[in-house]
Write a protein that holds these residues in place. Structure first.
Motif, PDB file in Angstrom:
ATOM      1  N   CYS A  13      19.639  -1.083   3.150  1.00 48.90           N
ATOM      2  CA  CYS A  13      19.992  -2.566   4.077  1.00 48.90           C
ATOM      3  C   CYS A  13      18.638  -2.954   3.729  1.00 48.90           C
ATOM      4  CB  CYS A  13      19.412  -1.854   5.351  1.00 48.90           C
ATOM      5  SG  CYS A  13      20.964  -1.557   5.755  1.00 48.90           S
ATOM      6  N   CYS A  46      23.302 -11.812   7.706  1.00 48.35           N
ATOM      7  CA  CYS A  46      23.376  -9.669   6.789  1.00 48.35           C
ATOM      8  C   CYS A  46      22.427  -9.889   7.022  1.00 48.35           C
ATOM      9  CB  CYS A  46      24.446 -10.522   5.746  1.00 48.35           C
ATOM     10  SG  CYS A  46      24.698  -8.804   5.193  1.00 48.35           S
ATOM     11  N   ILE A  49      21.026  -8.653  10.154  1.00 43.26           N
ATOM     12  CA  ILE A  49      21.103  -7.310  10.334  1.00 43.26           C
ATOM     13  C   ILE A  49      20.708  -6.139   9.434  1.00 43.26           C
ATOM     14  CG2 ILE A  49      23.606  -7.564   9.352  1.00 43.26           C
ATOM     15  CD1 ILE A  49      23.143  -5.411  12.837  1.00 43.26           C
ATOM     16  N   CYS A  50      20.493  -6.485   8.351  1.00 46.05           N
ATOM     17  CA  CYS A  50      20.115  -4.925   7.622  1.00 46.05           C
ATOM     18  C   CYS A  50      18.487  -4.920   7.952  1.00 46.05           C
ATOM     19  CB  CYS A  50      20.193  -6.028   6.086  1.00 46.05           C
ATOM     20  SG  CYS A  50      21.842  -6.235   5.665  1.00 46.05           S
ATOM     21  N   CYS A  68      23.832   0.595  12.035  1.00 44.19           N
ATOM     22  CA  CYS A  68      24.949   0.632  11.102  1.00 44.19           C
ATOM     23  C   CYS A  68      26.727   0.331  10.758  1.00 44.19           C
ATOM     24  CB  CYS A  68      25.369   1.719  10.233  1.00 44.19           C
ATOM     25  SG  CYS A  68      22.942   1.862   9.649  1.00 44.19           S
ATOM     26  N   CYS A  71      26.108  -3.397  10.598  1.00 46.62           N
ATOM     27  CA  CYS A  71      25.871  -4.019   9.512  1.00 46.62           C
ATOM     28  C   CYS A  71      26.432  -3.774   8.346  1.00 46.62           C
ATOM     29  CB  CYS A  71      24.714  -2.871   9.361  1.00 46.62           C
ATOM     30  SG  CYS A  71      23.590  -3.680   7.960  1.00 46.62           S
ATOM     31  N   CYS A  75      28.147  -7.229   6.219  1.00 44.91           N
ATOM     32  CA  CYS A  75      28.179  -7.290   4.915  1.00 44.91           C
ATOM     33  C   CYS A  75      29.362  -6.998   4.157  1.00 44.91           C
ATOM     34  CB  CYS A  75      27.557  -5.733   4.847  1.00 44.91           C
ATOM     35  SG  CYS A  75      25.989  -5.527   4.978  1.00 44.91           S
ATOM     36  N   CYS A 104      25.780   2.021   4.844  1.00 45.94           N
ATOM     37  CA  CYS A 104      26.156   1.677   6.496  1.00 45.94           C
ATOM     38  C   CYS A 104      26.771   3.114   6.709  1.00 45.94           C
ATOM     39  CB  CYS A 104      25.455   0.783   6.859  1.00 45.94           C
ATOM     40  SG  CYS A 104      24.944  -0.219   6.509  1.00 45.94           S
TER      41      CYS A 104
END
Length: 109
Positions: A13, A46, A49-50, A68, A71, A75, A104
């Protein structure tokens, strides 16, 4: 085993967020920025959220697995969009996004 999965996801991440931020910044310097608008927006989404997922994992949030899941989805969308472009920064970003999505998925399983 759980700790290894968490650490791998946290690392993925963090690396993905950095790759996305670098990609967005590089896209803004390209000649035809308008063709990269969706790429830039997804890069920023991205990265955000990572960073959130990494934070949740780091402090052991009960919502880490849920973060996750989201994510992984973001992603994969970012990787798909970055994969459409020939720029080296987009290719690096797509690779980092796919690695993060995989980590994730393992984390949320």
């Amino acid at each position: 085993m759980k700790h290894d999965t968490e650490q791998a996801c946290l690392d993925a991440c963090t690396a993905c967020a950095e790759a996305c931020e670098r990609c967005a910044a590089a896209c803004l310097k390209e000649a035809d920025v308008t063709t990269l608008a969706r790429c830039i927006v997804l890069d920023l989404d991205c990265a955000a959220i990572c960073r959130l997922a990494a934070s949740y994992i780091a402090h052991g949030s009960e919502s880490a697995a849920s973060a996750c899941v989201l994510c992984e989805d973001v992603c994969r969308r970012c990787a798909d969009e970055c994969g459409r472009h020939e720029h080296a920064h987009c290719r690096r970003c797509a690779k980092a996004c796919l690695a993060c999505a995989k980590a994730c998925a393992a984390m949320s399983a």
